[in-house]
Design a protein around this motif. Structure first.
Motif, short mmCIF file in Angstrom:
data_model
loop_
_atom_site.label_atom_id
_atom_site.label_comp_id
_atom_site.label_asym_id
_atom_site.label_seq_id
_atom_site.Cartn_x
_atom_site.Cartn_y
_atom_site.Cartn_z
N ALA A 1 -9.72 -56.79 31.61
CA ALA A 1 -10.60 -57.77 32.23
C ALA A 1 -12.05 -57.44 31.89
CB ALA A 1 -10.41 -57.78 33.74
N ASP A 2 -12.90 -58.46 31.90
CA ASP A 2 -14.33 -58.26 31.74
C ASP A 2 -14.89 -57.52 32.94
OD1 ASP A 2 -14.39 -59.71 29.35
OD2 ASP A 2 -14.81 -61.60 30.39
N ALA A 3 -15.84 -56.62 32.67
CA ALA A 3 -16.53 -55.89 33.74
C ALA A 3 -17.97 -55.69 33.28
CB ALA A 3 -15.86 -54.55 34.02
N GLY A 4 -18.79 -56.69 33.51
CA GLY A 4 -20.17 -56.61 33.05
C GLY A 4 -20.21 -56.50 31.54
N ARG A 5 -20.94 -55.51 31.04
CA ARG A 5 -21.04 -55.33 29.58
C ARG A 5 -19.83 -54.58 29.00
NH1 ARG A 5 -25.92 -51.07 30.15
NH2 ARG A 5 -24.64 -49.22 30.43
N TYR A 6 -18.90 -54.22 29.85
CA TYR A 6 -17.70 -53.49 29.44
C TYR A 6 -16.46 -54.36 29.62
CZ TYR A 6 -20.86 -49.54 30.17
OH TYR A 6 -21.92 -48.68 30.13
N HIS A 7 -15.35 -53.84 29.13
CA HIS A 7 -14.02 -54.33 29.46
C HIS A 7 -13.30 -53.15 30.09
CE1 HIS A 7 -14.12 -57.53 26.03
NE2 HIS A 7 -14.86 -57.87 27.05
N VAL A 8 -12.40 -53.42 31.02
CA VAL A 8 -11.61 -52.37 31.64
C VAL A 8 -10.14 -52.74 31.52
CG1 VAL A 8 -13.34 -51.47 33.23
CG2 VAL A 8 -11.97 -53.41 33.93
N GLU A 9 -9.33 -51.73 31.21
CA GLU A 9 -7.89 -51.91 31.13
C GLU A 9 -7.26 -51.17 32.30
OE1 GLU A 9 -4.02 -51.03 28.26
OE2 GLU A 9 -6.02 -50.52 27.54
N LEU A 10 -6.51 -51.89 33.12
CA LEU A 10 -5.87 -51.33 34.30
C LEU A 10 -4.40 -51.08 34.02
CD1 LEU A 10 -5.93 -50.70 37.41
CD2 LEU A 10 -5.30 -53.10 37.74
N VAL A 11 -3.99 -49.81 34.18
CA VAL A 11 -2.59 -49.43 34.02
C VAL A 11 -2.16 -48.76 35.33
CG1 VAL A 11 -0.92 -48.06 32.71
CG2 VAL A 11 -2.90 -49.06 31.54
N ALA A 12 -1.21 -49.39 36.02
CA ALA A 12 -0.69 -48.83 37.28
C ALA A 12 0.77 -48.47 37.09
CB ALA A 12 -0.83 -49.86 38.41
N LYS A 13 1.13 -47.29 37.59
CA LYS A 13 2.52 -46.85 37.53
C LYS A 13 2.79 -46.01 38.77
CE LYS A 13 5.92 -44.53 34.69
NZ LYS A 13 6.16 -43.77 33.49
N ASP A 14 3.68 -46.50 39.62
CA ASP A 14 3.99 -45.86 40.89
C ASP A 14 2.72 -45.73 41.73
OD1 ASP A 14 5.74 -44.81 42.81
OD2 ASP A 14 5.32 -42.78 42.18
N ARG A 15 2.20 -44.53 41.89
CA ARG A 15 0.98 -44.30 42.68
C ARG A 15 -0.24 -44.00 41.82
NH1 ARG A 15 2.50 -42.45 48.33
NH2 ARG A 15 4.73 -42.78 48.37
N GLY B 1 -6.82 -42.08 39.19
CA GLY B 1 -6.77 -41.80 40.61
C GLY B 1 -5.35 -41.99 41.13
N THR B 2 -5.12 -41.54 42.35
CA THR B 2 -3.79 -41.62 42.95
C THR B 2 -3.87 -42.39 44.26
OG1 THR B 2 -3.22 -39.49 41.97
CG2 THR B 2 -1.81 -40.28 43.75
N ALA B 3 -3.00 -43.38 44.41
CA ALA B 3 -2.94 -44.19 45.62
C ALA B 3 -2.05 -43.51 46.66
CB ALA B 3 -2.39 -45.57 45.29
N ASP B 4 -2.23 -43.90 47.91
CA ASP B 4 -1.40 -43.39 49.00
C ASP B 4 -0.02 -44.04 49.03
OD1 ASP B 4 -3.45 -41.73 49.87
OD2 ASP B 4 -4.23 -43.21 51.28
N ILE B 5 0.09 -45.20 48.38
CA ILE B 5 1.35 -45.95 48.40
C ILE B 5 1.70 -46.38 46.97
CG2 ILE B 5 1.06 -46.80 50.77
CD1 ILE B 5 0.05 -49.44 49.53
N PRO B 6 2.98 -46.68 46.70
CA PRO B 6 3.35 -47.21 45.38
C PRO B 6 2.67 -48.56 45.14
CG PRO B 6 5.29 -46.43 46.55
CD PRO B 6 4.15 -46.42 47.53
N LEU B 7 2.20 -48.77 43.92
CA LEU B 7 1.42 -49.96 43.61
C LEU B 7 2.17 -51.02 42.81
CD1 LEU B 7 -1.78 -48.05 42.47
CD2 LEU B 7 -1.44 -49.21 44.66
N GLY B 8 3.28 -50.65 42.21
CA GLY B 8 3.93 -51.56 41.28
C GLY B 8 3.23 -51.49 39.93
N THR B 9 3.61 -52.34 39.00
CA THR B 9 3.04 -52.26 37.66
C THR B 9 1.91 -53.25 37.39
OG1 THR B 9 4.75 -53.75 36.82
CG2 THR B 9 5.17 -51.37 36.64
N ALA B 10 1.76 -54.27 38.22
CA ALA B 10 0.72 -55.27 37.97
C ALA B 10 0.04 -55.70 39.27
CB ALA B 10 1.32 -56.47 37.26
N PRO B 11 -0.57 -54.76 39.99
CA PRO B 11 -1.22 -55.15 41.24
C PRO B 11 -2.45 -56.02 41.01
CG PRO B 11 -1.78 -52.90 40.69
CD PRO B 11 -0.76 -53.35 39.69
#
Length: 120
Positions: A31-45, A91-101
């Motif tokens: 996704a666009d993030a200002g002058r950057y792009h960010v790629e989000l990869v979630a797996k479990d927590r 980072g690590t979440a307190d709960i499982p996030l799934g793969t596409a939160p």
């Protein structure tokens, strides 16, 4: 708890309306993030965010900090992000996030500027 929900809603609404979302080289959504792009990869927590420039080339994550605010089962999950080598913050979440939160990633650059990217 209400403050967290309000902050999450504010970040989600503040993200650019014309932001694009596609697939990244690490298998996540970009996704666009200002002058950057960010790629989000979630797996479990685990949340990994890869920082890219406008041409989607890696940007060193050293000196960046961030927070991912992701919606899981209708509730916000806040995940602090820290550099983990190369262009990755993690980072690590307190709960499982799934793969596409759904949610948003907010980053603070070494110069103090902040950017955010929204993931639908």
């Amino acid at each position: 708890m209400r403050l967290t929900t309000l902050i999450a809603a504010g970040i989600l609404l503040a993200a650019p309306a014309l932001a694009h979302e596609g697939r990244g080289t690490n298998g996540g959504r970009v996704a666009d993030a200002g002058r950057y792009h960010v790629e989000l990869v979630a797996k479990d927590r685990t949340v990994d965010v890869y920082l890219l420039d406008g041409s989607e080339k890696p940007v060193p994550a050293a000196g960046f900090t961030g927070t991912a605010i992701l919606v899981v089962n209708g509730k916000p999950a806040r995940v602090a992000l820290a550099p983990a080598g190369g262009s990755r913050l993690t980072g690590t979440a307190d709960i499982p996030l799934g793969t596409a939160p759904k949610g948003a990633v907010q980053l603070t650059a070494p110069d103090g500027t902040t950017v955010s990217g929204k993931f639908n």
